[in-house]
Design an enzyme around this catalytic site. Sequence first.
Site, mmCIF file in Angstrom:
data_model
loop_
_atom_site.group_PDB
_atom_site.id
_atom_site.type_symbol
_atom_site.label_atom_id
_atom_site.label_comp_id
_atom_site.label_asym_id
_atom_site.label_seq_id
_atom_site.Cartn_x
_atom_site.Cartn_y
_atom_site.Cartn_z
ATOM 1 C CE1 TYR A 178 66.817 124.395 -18.822
ATOM 2 C CE2 TYR A 178 67.421 122.425 -20.490
ATOM 3 C CZ TYR A 178 66.453 123.179 -19.949
ATOM 4 O OH TYR A 178 65.131 123.144 -20.353
ATOM 5 C CG PHE B 292 46.523 108.722 -3.652
ATOM 6 C CD1 PHE B 292 46.000 109.018 -2.385
ATOM 7 C CD2 PHE B 292 46.958 110.075 -4.463
ATOM 8 C CE1 PHE B 292 46.338 110.128 -1.825
ATOM 9 C CE2 PHE B 292 47.373 111.199 -3.722
ATOM 10 C CZ PHE B 292 47.205 111.270 -2.452
ATOM 11 C CB THR B 293 43.194 112.348 -4.607
ATOM 12 O OG1 THR B 293 44.412 112.551 -4.101
ATOM 13 C CG2 THR B 293 42.352 112.166 -3.541
ATOM 14 C CG ASP C 24 51.785 105.803 -5.716
ATOM 15 O OD1 ASP C 24 53.052 105.973 -5.064
ATOM 16 O OD2 ASP C 24 50.761 106.284 -5.644
ATOM 17 C CE LYS D 198 52.887 111.927 -0.318
ATOM 18 N NZ LYS D 198 52.950 112.938 -1.406
ATOM 19 N NE ARG E 13 42.449 112.451 1.797
ATOM 20 C CZ ARG E 13 43.451 112.867 0.766
ATOM 21 N NH1 ARG E 13 44.468 112.367 0.471
ATOM 22 N NH2 ARG E 13 42.857 113.870 -0.076
ATOM 23 C CG PHE F 35 40.641 116.744 -1.681
ATOM 24 C CD1 PHE F 35 40.513 115.987 -2.737
ATOM 25 C CD2 PHE F 35 42.045 116.877 -1.329
ATOM 26 C CE1 PHE F 35 41.551 115.527 -3.570
ATOM 27 C CE2 PHE F 35 42.999 116.513 -1.984
ATOM 28 C CZ PHE F 35 43.108 115.757 -3.211
HETATM 29 N N1 F0G Z 1 50.470 108.713 -4.426
HETATM 30 C C1 F0G Z 1 50.526 108.740 -3.363
HETATM 31 C C2 F0G Z 1 50.251 107.426 -2.744
HETATM 32 C C3 F0G Z 1 50.489 109.884 -2.603
HETATM 33 O O1 F0G Z 1 50.180 109.890 -1.264
HETATM 34 C C4 F0G Z 1 50.608 111.102 -3.222
HETATM 35 C C5 F0G Z 1 50.401 112.354 -2.653
HETATM 36 C C6 F0G Z 1 51.028 110.943 -4.598
HETATM 37 C C7 F0G Z 1 50.777 109.817 -5.140
HETATM 38 C C8 F0G Z 1 51.172 112.380 -5.305
HETATM 39 O O2 F0G Z 1 52.448 112.802 -5.027
HETATM 40 O O3 F0G Z 1 51.879 115.096 -3.820
HETATM 41 O O4 F0G Z 1 54.185 114.559 -4.784
HETATM 42 O O5 F0G Z 1 52.338 114.985 -6.439
HETATM 43 N N2 F0G Z 1 49.971 112.493 -1.255
HETATM 44 C C9 F0G Z 1 50.040 113.592 -0.394
HETATM 45 C C10 F0G Z 1 49.132 113.255 0.797
HETATM 46 C C11 F0G Z 1 49.450 114.930 -1.163
HETATM 47 O O6 F0G Z 1 48.882 114.296 1.656
HETATM 48 O O7 F0G Z 1 49.044 111.947 1.089
HETATM 49 P P1 F0G Z 1 52.690 114.519 -4.869
#
Ligand code: F0G
Length: 471
Positions: free
Chosen positions: A85, A137-138, A228, A271, A395, A462
């Site tokens: 843990y 970014f979303t 990021d 990624k 997108r 989305f």
């Molecule tokens: N920042 C970027 C630039 C991203 O592309 C993503 C995720 C995140 C943050 C968030 O990270 O998914 O690990 O919580 N992008 C994915 C995509 C979902 O399909 O581009 P996460």
Amino acid sequence: MTHPIPQTMGQQFGRRSWAEPWKIKMVEPLRMISRAERDQAIAAAGYNTFLLRSDDVYIDLLTDSGTSAMSDRQWAGMMLGDEAYAGSRNFYHLEEAVREYYGYRYVVPTHQGRGAEHLISKALIKPGDTIPGNMYFTTTRLHQELAGGVFVDVIVDEAHDPANLHPFKGNVDLDKLERVIKRVGPEKIPYVSLAGTVNMAGGQPVSMANVRALRELCDRYGIRLYLDATRMVENAFFIQEREEGYADKSIAAILKEFCSYTDGAWMSAKKDHLVNIGGWLAVNHQDVFETASNLVVVYEGLHTYGGMAGRDMEALAIGITEAVQDDHIRSRIGQVRYLGELLADWDIPIVQPVGGHAIFVNAKRFYPHLPQDQFPAQTLAAELYLDSGIRAMERGIVSAGRDPETGDHRYPALELVRLTIPRRVYTQAHMDVTAEAVKAVYEAREQTRGLRMVYEPKYLRFFQARFEPIE
Ligand code: F0G
């Protein structure tokens, strides 16, 4: 000074190709269901590719997130999980790898990127604050908004033009940023939110010159700069290729220099880092670390696992080293470009220059007869699935969501479909099949009708929105 963008990898490397620096040891069967079954599947999914079952997908280009193939070494690392843990040895391996390749002092593990976005947003943003950044970014923007902040886009104008060949379309426009600082006051800006590469712009890079100048501007106003770093290794490749003085530097050296201009970073390890789950937040300031490592125990898990199993942290630590190898990244981006070259040769409108992780098809030009509120990119993703079982991602207007002030749709300039290439997963033949499928959908474009949204969730619509064809 920047170098011209090579049109093909062949031009860059002479007659040497970008063949993968690995061979295949284990395979996973694929199958394509019939056209009648695909008709049913996409209708049942409300014409949203996020709602398809993966068993109904042939080639899955939804995302490069968590979809990488791990190496034999990473799988071996999975057997070395120390599932304690507290104080797992795998955490210390991860911490060491982040320190070595990214150079930050303190590391907080999280279950994935948005876990880290949550922590940094909660730690630093106060209601009424402004967070400038190089395109939204979303999930990043949503966490900034949920913490009470307002995101302001300060990316260069070229980023919003799919055909513009600027070599660093991810750059921050420093004049735009300075105007925002003067308008709201530096005390209302907890940090500048910099992404390398910029996902929503098409995987476009930020130059070293830009981050250096950005650092100076931030220092002048006493503003912090956070990165990021999700696809920062891919960004380093473009610097090596295009920026004067970096051709002979390793990807690892470029990555570390870039990070040295920032105060910390959040990471979706799903990624660049070649794992199926994981993330981290890393910072240089002790006060930010203390707040974040206190918050992580509330939202993610103890500060030495943050939602990951020990084995996940081991695979991640190994993935960090594999990700920064020059031959890996060259073949990774080489494959993305290969697909881009096929489509561009057939005059299919895509975002240029081709970025790091995906081909982005320009749905506005693909379907000029569809107004944006009939969701051209959503339509194109559904049509591609119907044609060939290939799954892509919208997108555009659906991803952009609604303005929290007015409640209206945001109408982004970019209305794109992303064909995202998982790392080390598909072959060149899969890229051929994909390009041919896009071509078939393009040839039928004039008969294609748009969609109407029939269900809209409150957050990140989305992922879960549902649609019906317009008759
Ligand atoms: N920042 C970027 C630039 C991203 O592309 C993503 C995720 C995140 C943050 C968030 O990270 O998914 O690990 O919580 N992008 C994915 C995509 C979902 O399909 O581009 P996460």
